[in-house]
Design a protein around this motif. Structure first.
Motif, short mmCIF file in Angstrom:
data_model
loop_
_atom_site.label_atom_id
_atom_site.label_comp_id
_atom_site.label_asym_id
_atom_site.label_seq_id
_atom_site.Cartn_x
_atom_site.Cartn_y
_atom_site.Cartn_z
N LEU A 1 0.81 -1.22 0.00
CA LEU A 1 0.00 0.00 0.00
C LEU A 1 0.85 1.27 0.00
N GLY A 2 2.17 1.12 -0.02
CA GLY A 2 3.04 2.28 -0.01
C GLY A 2 3.27 2.84 1.38
N VAL A 3 2.90 2.10 2.42
CA VAL A 3 3.12 2.52 3.80
C VAL A 3 4.36 1.78 4.31
N ASP A 4 5.52 2.37 4.15
CA ASP A 4 6.77 1.69 4.45
C ASP A 4 7.15 1.88 5.91
N ILE B 1 -1.47 6.38 4.70
CA ILE B 1 -2.62 5.55 5.08
C ILE B 1 -3.90 6.17 4.57
N ALA B 2 -4.01 7.48 4.70
CA ALA B 2 -5.21 8.16 4.19
C ALA B 2 -5.32 7.97 2.68
N GLU B 3 -4.20 8.05 1.97
CA GLU B 3 -4.22 7.83 0.53
C GLU B 3 -4.64 6.40 0.21
N ALA B 4 -4.13 5.45 0.98
CA ALA B 4 -4.43 4.04 0.70
C ALA B 4 -5.86 3.68 1.04
N ALA C 1 -7.61 -3.68 1.30
CA ALA C 1 -6.94 -2.62 0.54
C ALA C 1 -5.70 -3.16 -0.16
N ALA C 2 -4.91 -3.98 0.53
CA ALA C 2 -3.71 -4.53 -0.09
C ALA C 2 -4.07 -5.45 -1.26
N GLY C 3 -5.14 -6.24 -1.11
CA GLY C 3 -5.56 -7.09 -2.22
C GLY C 3 -5.99 -6.29 -3.44
N ALA C 4 -6.78 -5.26 -3.21
CA ALA C 4 -7.22 -4.44 -4.33
C ALA C 4 -6.06 -3.72 -4.98
#
Length: 829
Positions: free
Chosen positions: A471-474, A505-508, A518-521
Motif C-alpha cells: 500500500l506504499g506505507v513503508d 494511510i489516508a491515501e491508501a 486494501a492490499a488485495g485491491a
C-alpha cells in the motif's frame, strides 16, 4: 538590515518577564495579541502567565478553522504531544498539510489552558480548504505549519540588530532562560506578563516597515518570496475578519489571540473589513477532512525540513518541563543515558561500566557549563555550553557518545499519541486494531524486529508489514543479507514510524476499509498496470509474502498472459527467481503455490529453449548482462528441483560451454557455464581443464580468454588453490602472452582477482611464486603454504565437532557416533 532599537527592546522585555513577582500590570487596550515564536518554550511560559493574568472569554489560535471540530480532543487523557493537525483533501488524501504542536508549543499550551478553564477555542487562520487549493494553483510547496512561507527570518534580523551572530543563542538568552531563575521556585510569575509581547510587537512592526516595500513585497525579495508574502496577506485578512467577529461577540478586551509574532502588526493594522473580503474573494477551495495524528521530535527539528522547526526539540522540552535547576537535571539525564548505553569512554568498544559516569562527573560538568556561560556573558548555560561540558567531562572528549546524547536528548525520539476516538479513515482504524492485537507498537526510534514465521503471531506480523508495503506505507523495511532473510522461515525488519505515513494511510484508504482488503485491491491494480514480466512475478511473490490469497488469481492471470507474450530470454530469466522463491518457500508461510509452480516450470522450459541462440554473437556489455541472467536462471532451476528440468538445463549449459566456433558464445559465458557445471558435479576436474585449455590457447583472442577466466573464477579463487592443473593452465596462458596483449587484458584480470578474499589472493600468489612447473608442481609448493595439503586432515576437521553439536543438537550427536570418519566427511564437504 538593522532595525534600530528592536533587539534591545526584546532583550529588555525578556528581562522583565523573567523577574518573579505578582502579575498586577494592566493589559494593553483592545484584544490581547500574544505574538509568539512557534515551538518556543519561553513563549509558552509567557503565554501561560499572560492568560492567567488576563482571563479572556475566548481564545483565538493560529491554525485552520476546520480544527474547531476536533480541538476538544486536546484535553483527552490519551492525547500526548508531539502531535499534529492533519488536513487533507477528501478526494485526494495526498494533498495534505500538517500543523505540528509540541508540549512546549505556545499554541498547545494556550489550547490546553483554555480547555481546562472552560474558555472556547477558535482557530482563525486561513481555512485548510483554501490553503490546499492555493498550494496546488500556485505551484508552491505544501503548507507545513502555522509559520507560513515567509522567506525572511525575523529572528535572525533581530539577533543581528542586537549584535549577535547566532539567532538561536540570542533567543535563548533573552527569552528561554528568563522564565525561571536557575534555582528559583517553580510557578514564579513575571511582574508584567504583557511586556514581552508588547516589546516583540514593536520589534516586528519596525521590522515589517523596514523590509516591506510600498507594494507589500519584502524589499529585495524574489518572485518566490513575493508569492509567500501574498499568501501571508491573504491569511492575515482572514485572521482580521475572524478577530472582528470575536470582538463583536465577546468585546474587545475579552479576546486573546495566540499567533506568530510576525502577524501581530498586521492584526493591529487599520485595514477595513471590505478590503479584507476583497482579498479573500474568489479563492479556490477543496473539500477537506481533518484529524489529529502522532508526530515526532525528529520531525519537529529543522533538519527534517519543517520550516518552523527548531534544532533541539528535546532540549526545549526539557527547559519547559524542568521546574528548577534545568542544567543540573539535564546533566543527570545525560549521565543516566550514557550509563545505560555503556558509552563510558572515548572509544565505543570500551567495556561498559555502570559506575564510569559518576555523580562527581555530573557535578564537574555542571560547574564547567556555568563557567563557560560566565565567560561567554550568558545568563544561564545554553545548549552550546551544556554540550561542551558533556563532551569534555562525561564523554572524555569523544564525539561518538556525544552523538548519542544529541540524538536522544537534544533532538529526542518522542512519538506522540492520539486518542482512538479521533477522526480517522476506516483503514487507519483497522491498522490501529491490528497493531494492538499483534503487540506491534509504532515507535519513532529505529529498531530491528526478528520474526520466526513458524510462530503464528510472527507470521501475522510479517503479513501486516508486507501488506502495508504493497500500500506504499513503508513502516517496515526488510533487512536482506541477514540470517534467514526474506524467503525462509525467518525474517528481519527495520521498523520506524514517521508522521508522513499517516498521509500514506489516508491515501491508501481508497483501496479498502481494512488492510487486507486494501492490499488485495492494490495488488490487482498493480498487476493490471505492470510494465514488465519481472514486475508481475515480483508482485506475485509479494502477494504470497503478504498472504493475499484472494488477489493471487488475478495476479496469476496477468502473469500467465505476460509470460506467454514475452519472448525476451533476459526478461524470462529475470522473472524466474522471484517465482521460484515463492514456489520453494510458499509452504513455510502456509500459502498454496501450486499455480506458481506451473508457471515457473513453463518459463524455465522457455529459457532452456531460448538461451542458446540468445547467447551467440554478443558484445562485451551484452555478454556481461546475459551472464547475470544465466546465474539467476541457474539458481532458480536448482531451487525448483525438478529432475527432468535439471537434466535439460545441464544439457543447455554443456552446449554453451563448448560453443567456441561461429556463431560463437562469448568467453565470459562459456567460462561461466563450465564453472556452474563443475560446482554441480556435472563436470569432472579433467573435463574442466580440457575446456579451459582451448579457451586459453595461443590462438584464442586475449580479451575472449580473459573473459573466460572472469566467468570461470567469478565466485572465488579456491579452485586455483586446490587444482594445480587449472592454476598451471592460467599461469601458462599469462606467461606466454605478449606485452601488448597483457596490457589489454589486465583490467579484466584485475577486476576478477580483486574480488577474492585477501587470503586466497595471497595463497595463489605464493603458489605461483614457488612455481607451478617446478618439480612436484603446485602440489609441492602447496605443502609449504600453511593451511593447505593434499588431503583432508581428520584431526583438524574433528575440531569443529563440538561447535556442530551446539548448533545441531541431537543430529550432531548422532553424527559423532559414526566414528573418526566423520572428520574426513566434514572436510570433504
Amino acid at each position: 538590515m538593522s532595525v534600530p532599537g528592536t533587539g534591545a527592546a526584546v532583550a529588555a522585555a525578556g528581562g522583565v518577564a523573567g523577574a518573579p513577582g505578582a502579575a498586577g500590570a494592566a493589559p494593553p487596550p483592545g484584544p490581547l495579541l500574544l505574538g509568539v515564536r512557534h515551538h518556543g518554550p519561553g513563549s509558552a511560559r509567557a503565554v501561560l502567565a499572560a492568560l492567567d493574568a488576563h482571563r479572556p472569554a475566548v481564545l483565538l489560535v493560529e491554525g485552520p478553522p476546520e480544527a474547531d471540530a476536533v480541538v476538544g480532543l486536546a484535553a483527552h487523557k490519551e492525547m500526548r504531544p508531539p502531535v499534529a493537525l492533519l488536513a487533507h483533501a477528501a478526494d485526494d488524501p495526498g494533498r495534505a498539510a500538517f500543523w505540528p504542536l509540541a508540549g512546549f508549543s505556545p499554541e498547545w499550551v494556550a489550547v490546553r489552558w483554555a480547555l481546562e478553564h472552560g474558555v472556547p477555542v477558535r482557530f482563525f487562520d486561513l481555512p485548510a480548504a483554501r490553503t490546499l487549493a492555493l498550494g496546488d494553483e500556485g505551484g508552491e510547496e505544501k503548507e507545513e505549519g502555522p509559520a507560513g512561507e515567509l522567506r525572511l527570518d525575523p529572528l535572525r534580523v533581530l539577533a543581528e540588530t542586537a549584535g549577535h551572530d547566532d539567532p538561536e543563542r540570542w533567543w535563548e538568552d533573552v527569552v528561554e532562560h528568563r522564565g525561571v531563575p536557575p534555582a528559583g521556585p517553580a510557578g514564579a510569575r513575571p511582574a508584567d506578563p504583557y511586556a514581552p509581547f508588547t516589546a516583540l510587537a514593536d520589534a516586528m512592526t519596525a521590522l515589517r516597515e523596514a523590509h516591506e516595500g510600498a507594494s507589500g513585497t519584502p524589499a529585495g525579495a524574489s518572485s518566490e518570496g513575493g508569492a509567500g508574502r501574498r499568501r501571508d496577506a491573504v491569511r492575515e485578512a482572514h485572521m482580521r475578519l475572524r478577530l472582528r467577529e470575536a470582538c463583536g461577540r465577546f468585546g474587545d478586551d475579552r479576546v486573546a489571540v495566540v499567533c506568530g509574532a510576525w502577524h501581530v502588526p498586521a492584526l493591529a493594522a487599520g485595514a477595513t473589513a471590505a478590503a479584507d473580503r476583497r482579498l479573500l474573494k474568489g479563492l479556490p477551495k477543496v473539500r477537506t477532512e481533518i484529524t489529529w495524528v502522532p508526530w515526532t521530535n525528529e520531525r519537529l527539528a529543522r533538519r527534517s525540513g519543517y520550516g518552523a522547526g527548531i534544532t533541539s526539540p528535546g532540549w526545549y522540552g526539557h527547559l519547559f518541563d524542568a521546574p528548577d535547576r534545568p542544567v543540573e537535571r539535564w546533566m543527570a539525564e545525560a549521565a543516566r543515558l550514557l550509563r545505560e548505553e555503556g558509552r563510558t569512554g572515548a572509544s565505543p568498544s570500551s567495556p561498559p561500566s555502570v559506575s564510569s559516569v559518576s555523580p562527581a562527573h555530573v557535578i564537574e560538568a555542571v560547574r564547567l557549563a556555568d563557567a563557560l556561560a560566565a565567560l561567554r556573558g550568558r545568563p544561564l548555560p545554553g545548549l552550546a555550553e551544556t554540550l561542551d561540558a558533556v563532551r569534555a567531562v562525561l564523554c572524555e572528549g569523544s564525539d561518538m557518545p556525544l552523538a548519542l546524547v544529541h540524538d536522544r536528548l537534544v533532538v529526542g525520539d518522542a512519538l506522540g499519541t492520539v486518542p482512538p476516538d479521533a477522526p480517522a479513515v476506516p483503514l487507519q482504524r483497522d491498522l490501529a486494531r491490528l497493531q494492538r492485537s499483534l503487540r506491534l507498537r509504532p515507535e519513532a526510534r529505529e529498531r530491528e524486529l526478528d520474526l520466526d514465521l513458524r510462530e503464528e503471531n510472527a507470521a501475522a506480523r510479517s503479513r501486516l508489514l508486507h501488506r502495508l508495503r504493497l500500500l506504499g506505507v513503508d513502516w517496515g523495511e526488510p533487512v536482506h543479507g541477514r540470517a534467514g532473510g526474506t524467503g525462509t522461515f525467518r525474517e528481519t525488519w527495520r521498523l520506524r514510524w514517521r508522521p508522513e505515513l499517516s498521509v500514506r494511510i489516508a491515501e491508501a484508504g481508497v483501496w479498502g476499509t481494512t488492510v487486507a482488503a486494501a492490499a488485495g485491491a492494490r495488488a490487482e491494480a498493480l498487476a493490471r498496470d505492470a510494465a514488465s514480466l519481472a514486475e508481475t512475478t515480483e508482485l506475485a511473490e509479494r502477494c504470497l509474502l503478504a498472504g493475499l490469497g484472494e488477489a493471487l488469481p488475478a495476479v496469476m492471470r496477468a502473469l500467465a498472459d505476460r509470460a506467454a507474450l514475452d519472448t525476451d530470454v533476459g526478461h524470462l530469466a529475470r522473472a524466474l527467481p522471484a517465482l521460484v522463491r515463492s514456489v520453494r518457500y510458499g509452504d513455510v508461510r502456509g500459502t498454496d503455490a501450486a499455480a506458481l509452480r506451473e508457471v515457473a516450470e513453463g518459463i524455465a522450459e522457455r529459457v532452456c529453449v531460448g538461451l542458446p541462440p540468445a547467447c551467440a554473437g554478443l558484445g562485451a556489455a551484452a555478454a556481461a548482462e546475459m551472464r547475470g541472467h544465466v546465474d539467476a536462471a541457474h539458481r532458480a532451476v536448482v531451487l525448483l528441483a525438478g529432475e527432468d528440468l535439471l537434466t535439460r538445463w545441464w544439457s543447455v549449459l554443456r552446449s554453451l560451454a563448448g560453443r567456441d566456433r561461429a556463431p560463437a558464445v562469448p568467453g565470459l559465458l562459456r567460462g561461466r557455464c563450465v564453472r556452474l557445471l563443475l560446482d554441480d558435479g556435472r563436470l569432472s576436474g579433467e573435463e574442466a581443464a580440457g575446456l579451459m585449455g582451448p579457451a586459453l590457447s595461443p590462438g584464442a583472442p586475449p580479451t575472449d580468454a580473459a573473459g573466460w577466466i572472469e566467468g570461470f573464477l567469478a565466485d572465488g579463487g579456491m579452485l586455483l588453490v586446490h587444482d594445480e592443473r587449472l592454476l598451471a593452465l592460467v599461469d601458462d596462458w599469462l606467461t606466454g602472452m605478449s606485452g601488448e596483449a597483457f596490457t589489454a587484458v589486465l583490467p579484466l584480470l584485475r577486476r576478477t582477482f580483486a574480488a577474492y578474499e585477501p587470503g586466497v589472493r595471497r595463497t595463489v600468489g605464493e603458489l605461483v611464486r614457488r612455481g607451478t612447473r617446478a618439480p612436484g608442481g603446485a602440489a609441492a609448493a602447496r605443502e609449504t603454504v600453511p593451511g593447505f595439503g593434499e588431503g583432508p586432515d581428520p584431526e583438524r576437521a574433528g575440531a569443529v565437532l563440538p561447535t556442530l553439536r551446539l548448533l545441531l543438537g541431537e543430529r550432531a550427536e548422532e553424527g559423532a557416533a559414526r566414528g573418526g570418519a566423520e572428520g574426513e566427511e566434514v572436510t570433504a564437504r
